[in-house]
Design a protein around this motif. Structure first.
Motif, PDB file in Angstrom:
ATOM      1  N   THR A 280      34.307  44.094  24.644  1.00 27.70           N
ATOM      2  CA  THR A 280      33.826  44.328  23.281  1.00 27.70           C
ATOM      3  C   THR A 280      32.466  45.008  23.299  1.00 27.70           C
ATOM      4  O   THR A 280      32.212  45.942  22.517  1.00 27.70           O
ATOM      5  N   THR A 281      31.576  44.573  24.179  1.00 25.05           N
ATOM      6  CA  THR A 281      30.246  45.180  24.272  1.00 25.05           C
ATOM      7  C   THR A 281      30.339  46.642  24.686  1.00 25.05           C
ATOM      8  O   THR A 281      29.667  47.508  24.104  1.00 25.05           O
ATOM      9  N   VAL A 282      31.178  46.933  25.668  1.00 21.22           N
ATOM     10  CA  VAL A 282      31.356  48.329  26.094  1.00 21.22           C
ATOM     11  C   VAL A 282      31.925  49.151  24.946  1.00 21.22           C
ATOM     12  O   VAL A 282      31.486  50.286  24.700  1.00 21.22           O
ATOM     13  N   ARG A 283      32.888  48.594  24.216  1.00 17.84           N
ATOM     14  CA  ARG A 283      33.445  49.301  23.060  1.00 17.84           C
ATOM     15  C   ARG A 283      32.364  49.667  22.051  1.00 17.84           C
ATOM     16  O   ARG A 283      32.294  50.809  21.572  1.00 17.84           O
ATOM     17  N   ASP A 284      31.517  48.700  21.724  1.00 19.86           N
ATOM     18  CA  ASP A 284      30.469  48.946  20.733  1.00 19.86           C
ATOM     19  C   ASP A 284      29.472  49.998  21.224  1.00 19.86           C
ATOM     20  O   ASP A 284      29.017  50.858  20.443  1.00 19.86           O
ATOM     21  N   ARG A 285      29.133  49.965  22.507  1.00 18.70           N
ATOM     22  CA  ARG A 285      28.193  50.958  23.049  1.00 18.70           C
ATOM     23  C   ARG A 285      28.795  52.357  23.019  1.00 18.70           C
ATOM     24  O   ARG A 285      28.119  53.322  22.638  1.00 18.70           O
ATOM     25  N   VAL A 286      30.057  52.474  23.409  1.00 25.62           N
ATOM     26  CA  VAL A 286      30.703  53.791  23.406  1.00 25.62           C
ATOM     27  C   VAL A 286      30.839  54.306  21.978  1.00 25.62           C
ATOM     28  O   VAL A 286      30.613  55.492  21.715  1.00 25.62           O
ATOM     29  N   GLN A 287      31.195  53.438  21.039  1.00 27.59           N
ATOM     30  CA  GLN A 287      31.317  53.866  19.648  1.00 27.59           C
ATOM     31  C   GLN A 287      29.984  54.392  19.121  1.00 27.59           C
ATOM     32  O   GLN A 287      29.931  55.409  18.407  1.00 27.59           O
ATOM     33  N   ASP A 288      28.895  53.725  19.482  1.00 24.36           N
ATOM     34  CA  ASP A 288      27.572  54.182  19.048  1.00 24.36           C
ATOM     35  C   ASP A 288      27.257  55.557  19.625  1.00 24.36           C
ATOM     36  O   ASP A 288      26.705  56.428  18.925  1.00 24.36           O
ATOM     37  N   LEU A 289      27.618  55.797  20.872  1.00 24.62           N
ATOM     38  CA  LEU A 289      27.369  57.096  21.497  1.00 24.62           C
ATOM     39  C   LEU A 289      28.241  58.185  20.883  1.00 24.62           C
ATOM     40  O   LEU A 289      27.796  59.329  20.709  1.00 24.62           O
ATOM     41  N   ILE A 290      29.479  57.839  20.534  1.00 26.76           N
ATOM     42  CA  ILE A 290      30.357  58.798  19.846  1.00 26.76           C
ATOM     43  C   ILE A 290      29.767  59.160  18.494  1.00 26.76           C
ATOM     44  O   ILE A 290      29.745  60.332  18.093  1.00 26.76           O
TER      45      ILE A 290
END
Length: 350
Positions: A280-290
């Protein structure tokens, strides 16, 4: 934290590069056998075992009606798996339940089912107006999977021999049965690792086979080409959180839900919580970068797996951390790659 099952870890299960062409099975068989060596058997409950080192982990449940298997490992290790089962019980294999269409989970289907015995004898099938080929699988053990597994295996290029296909499929959310005094629920988890994933919940034994929804040796394999998505993976992990129970309030007791992953060591609910939160944390970080407009290369360079890479990451092998990040990027809308849908095909048995 402490490991379960007498603090023993399962031997890391050898990956068959299951998301590559099934046609590579024959050519790679010697390498598979050399890498896997002997299988390891770990007892979870008085009548539950896990066989590791034969491809994907295999769950074995024994009882008066016979043996229920979850997954069948690789083709190359089928003889070793059968020998391990025979050391546990002389009773016949009745069912093989496939958690996905991956080669290291279905490779032993043919050999192990032919060494088994249908739960429904020919007389019962005839009384229902059906032949053995429809209901009783010619007298062999049945192989059960979600319909999308059969659909994708039937359409694969190069072709996958029909002997490895499931003989019985379902297309709804849950397939339930009662064998060996155990309520067994086979629960479809759509668009997760693939679009055909199931978890197998043994209710009385409180054991859940998760298939490759959990892989303790690496970040989860999101097979975008076969309908996998990150959100589906997280939905599946949340479903597993709902089904599993930790040993509270008596924390010194060993009682708890055992979660058997597709690869790696057995989890409990706290292990699952850490795994789910990491994804979940990785998902949120990648979404922020996108959202910032970064490209895939820039996202990978930003290392959004920081803090988890040493535990779940790998820079070599068939599924690396960079490949995981690409799948996350794509399924979050950072790319144009769209997974092809699985088209319905007639079931061999409902």
């Amino acid at each position: 934290m402490k490991r379960l099952v007498g603090q023993r870890r399962l031997a890391p299960a050898f990956s068959l590069l299951s998301f590559l062409a099934f046609g590579a099975w024959t050519d790679s068989a010697p390498a598979q056998r050399a890498a896997a060596n002997d299988v390891e058997v770990v007892q979870l409950r008085p009548n539950f075992y896990v066989i590791g080192g034969a491809g994907g982990n295999i769950v074995v449940q024994t009882g008066p009606e016979g043996v229920i298997l979850v997954d069948s490992g690789s083709t190359a290790m089928a003889d070793e798996v059968l020998a391990a089962i025979r050391r546990l019980t002389p009773l016949p294999i009745r069912y093989i339940i496939n958690t996905s269409m991956d080669a290291d989970h279905v490779g032993g289907n043919e050999a192990l089912s032919k060494e088994g015995l249908s739960i429904l004898p020919g007389a019962v099938a005839a009384g229902a107006g059906l032949g053995d080929d429809v209901l009783a699988n010619f007298g062999f053990a049945s192989v059960l999977a979600h319909e999308n597994v059969l659909t994708r295996m039937s359409a694969a290029e190069p072709p996958i021999p029909s002997a490895f296909h499931p003989t019985k499929t379902f297309f709804y959310h849950i397939y339930s049965m009662y064998l060996n005094g155990e309520g067994i629920q086979v629960i479809h988890q759509p668009a997760a690792h693939t679009d055909g994933d199931v978890i197998v919940f043994f209710r009385r034994g409180d054991v859940i086979a998760t298939g490759d929804l959990i892989d303790t040796t690496r970040f989860p394999f999101i097979d975008v080409e076969r309908g996998g998505t990150l959100q589906g993976e997280l939905d599946a992990l949340n479903r597993l959180m709902d089904l599993s129970i930790h040993n509270v309030p008596l924390l010194w007791y060993p009682d708890r839900t055992f979660l058997v992953p597709g690869h790696g060591h057995v989890y409990d609910k706290l292990d699952l919580l850490e795994y789910r939160d990491a994804i979940t944390t990785v998902r949120d970080r990648v979404q922020d970068l996108i959202d910032q407009g970064l490209t895939l290369a820039q996202v990978q360079a930003a290392n959004p797996t920081l803090g988890y890479r040493s535990q779940y990451g790998t820079d070599s092998g068939p599924w690396t951390t960079e490949m995981f990040l690409e799948a996350v990027y794509v399924t979050l809308g950072g790319g144009q790659k769209t997974p092809p849908p699985a088209t319905r095909t007639p079931n061999r048995t409902k």
